[in-house]
Design a protein around this motif. Structure first.
Motif, PDB file in Angstrom:
ATOM      1  N   GLN A   1     -11.676  10.750  -2.431  1.00 27.20           N
ATOM      2  CA  GLN A   1     -11.223  10.675  -3.822  1.00 27.20           C
ATOM      3  C   GLN A   1      -9.710  10.454  -3.897  1.00 27.20           C
ATOM      4  N   TYR A   2      -8.965  11.172  -3.063  1.00 28.66           N
ATOM      5  CA  TYR A   2      -7.508  11.002  -3.058  1.00 28.66           C
ATOM      6  C   TYR A   2      -7.118   9.597  -2.603  1.00 28.66           C
ATOM      7  N   LEU A   3      -7.776   9.114  -1.556  1.00 22.62           N
ATOM      8  CA  LEU A   3      -7.468   7.763  -1.071  1.00 22.62           C
ATOM      9  C   LEU A   3      -7.850   6.708  -2.099  1.00 22.62           C
ATOM     10  N   PHE A   4      -8.944   6.946  -2.817  1.00 22.35           N
ATOM     11  CA  PHE A   4      -9.380   5.968  -3.818  1.00 22.35           C
ATOM     12  C   PHE A   4      -8.440   5.943  -5.019  1.00 22.35           C
TER      13      PHE A   4
ATOM     14  N   PHE B   1      -3.065   3.937  -8.645  1.00 22.80           N
ATOM     15  CA  PHE B   1      -1.624   4.166  -8.708  1.00 22.80           C
ATOM     16  C   PHE B   1      -0.874   2.835  -8.601  1.00 22.80           C
ATOM     17  N   ILE B   2      -1.326   1.967  -7.701  1.00 25.59           N
ATOM     18  CA  ILE B   2      -0.705   0.648  -7.547  1.00 25.59           C
ATOM     19  C   ILE B   2      -0.866  -0.166  -8.824  1.00 25.59           C
ATOM     20  N   ILE B   3      -2.059  -0.129  -9.416  1.00 28.65           N
ATOM     21  CA  ILE B   3      -2.308  -0.881 -10.650  1.00 28.65           C
ATOM     22  C   ILE B   3      -1.436  -0.358 -11.785  1.00 28.65           C
TER      23      ILE B   3
ATOM     24  N   ILE C   1      -5.306  -7.582 -13.015  1.00 22.97           N
ATOM     25  CA  ILE C   1      -5.505  -6.156 -13.274  1.00 22.97           C
ATOM     26  C   ILE C   1      -6.952  -5.912 -13.675  1.00 22.97           C
ATOM     27  N   ILE C   2      -7.454  -6.745 -14.572  1.00 23.79           N
ATOM     28  CA  ILE C   2      -8.841  -6.603 -15.021  1.00 23.79           C
ATOM     29  C   ILE C   2      -9.801  -6.857 -13.863  1.00 23.79           C
ATOM     30  N   LEU C   3      -9.527  -7.889 -13.074  1.00 16.19           N
ATOM     31  CA  LEU C   3     -10.362  -8.187 -11.914  1.00 16.19           C
ATOM     32  C   LEU C   3     -10.340  -7.031 -10.916  1.00 16.19           C
TER      33      LEU C   3
ATOM     34  N   PHE D   1      -6.724  -2.654   0.134  1.00 21.61           N
ATOM     35  CA  PHE D   1      -6.272  -3.982   0.544  1.00 21.61           C
ATOM     36  C   PHE D   1      -6.434  -5.004  -0.576  1.00 21.61           C
ATOM     37  N   VAL D   2      -7.539  -4.968  -1.286  1.00 18.23           N
ATOM     38  CA  VAL D   2      -7.753  -5.918  -2.384  1.00 18.23           C
ATOM     39  C   VAL D   2      -6.684  -5.729  -3.454  1.00 18.23           C
ATOM     40  N   THR D   3      -6.403  -4.485  -3.791  1.00 17.58           N
ATOM     41  CA  THR D   3      -5.401  -4.207  -4.819  1.00 17.58           C
ATOM     42  C   THR D   3      -4.014  -4.657  -4.379  1.00 17.58           C
ATOM     43  N   VAL D   4      -3.643  -4.329  -3.165  1.00 20.06           N
ATOM     44  CA  VAL D   4      -2.323  -4.732  -2.653  1.00 20.06           C
ATOM     45  C   VAL D   4      -2.232  -6.249  -2.568  1.00 20.06           C
TER      46      VAL D   4
END
Length: 121
Positions: A7-10, A15-17, A57-59, A105-108
């Motif tokens: 949960q913390y890692l997820f 946070f990045i978004i 962001i939406i994606l 990775f996808v978010t970054v």
């Protein structure tokens, strides 16, 4: 039950978004109204509204929701091997961990692509 570490890692992609969204909103007025948009096929280039900057962001949120659904129910993933109950729990944790890493990775990746193409120029 989902382990607290997962949960913390997820929460890292969220946070990045949030950080990206705050930065984008702070720079939004300085971005031109039309931005270059890359296309594929016959339309290989063009321009569009700067509202397209919010599409990653939406994606990202859609992808994160899909990954979270899999993380919540790792038992629905069929493993191709027979495992004891304690081994199955470890395998589920490993699947959850891999999915969290993919989400990060996808978010970054999408955030860096957007920064490099539009915001930094």
């Amino acid at each position: 039950m989902i382990p607290k570490s997962i949960q913390y890692l997820f929460s890292i992609p969220f946070f990045i978004i949030v950080c990206y969204s705050v930065y984008l909103l702070s720079k939004y007025s300085s971005i031109p109204d039309t931005i270059p948009i890359q296309g594929y096929g016959k339309n290989t280039g063009g321009s569009g509204s700067k509202l397209f900057l919010f599409s990653p962001i939406i994606l990202n949120l859609i992808i994160l929701w899909f990954i979270w659904q899999i993380i919540k129910n790792p038992g629905k993933i069929n493993f191709t091997f027979e495992a004891k109950e304690e081994d199955l729990e470890k395998a589920n944790f490993t699947v959850q961990l891999v999915l969290v890493i993919i989400a990060i990775f996808v978010t970054v990746f999408t955030t860096l692509l957007l920064f490099s193409d539009v915001v930094y120029k």
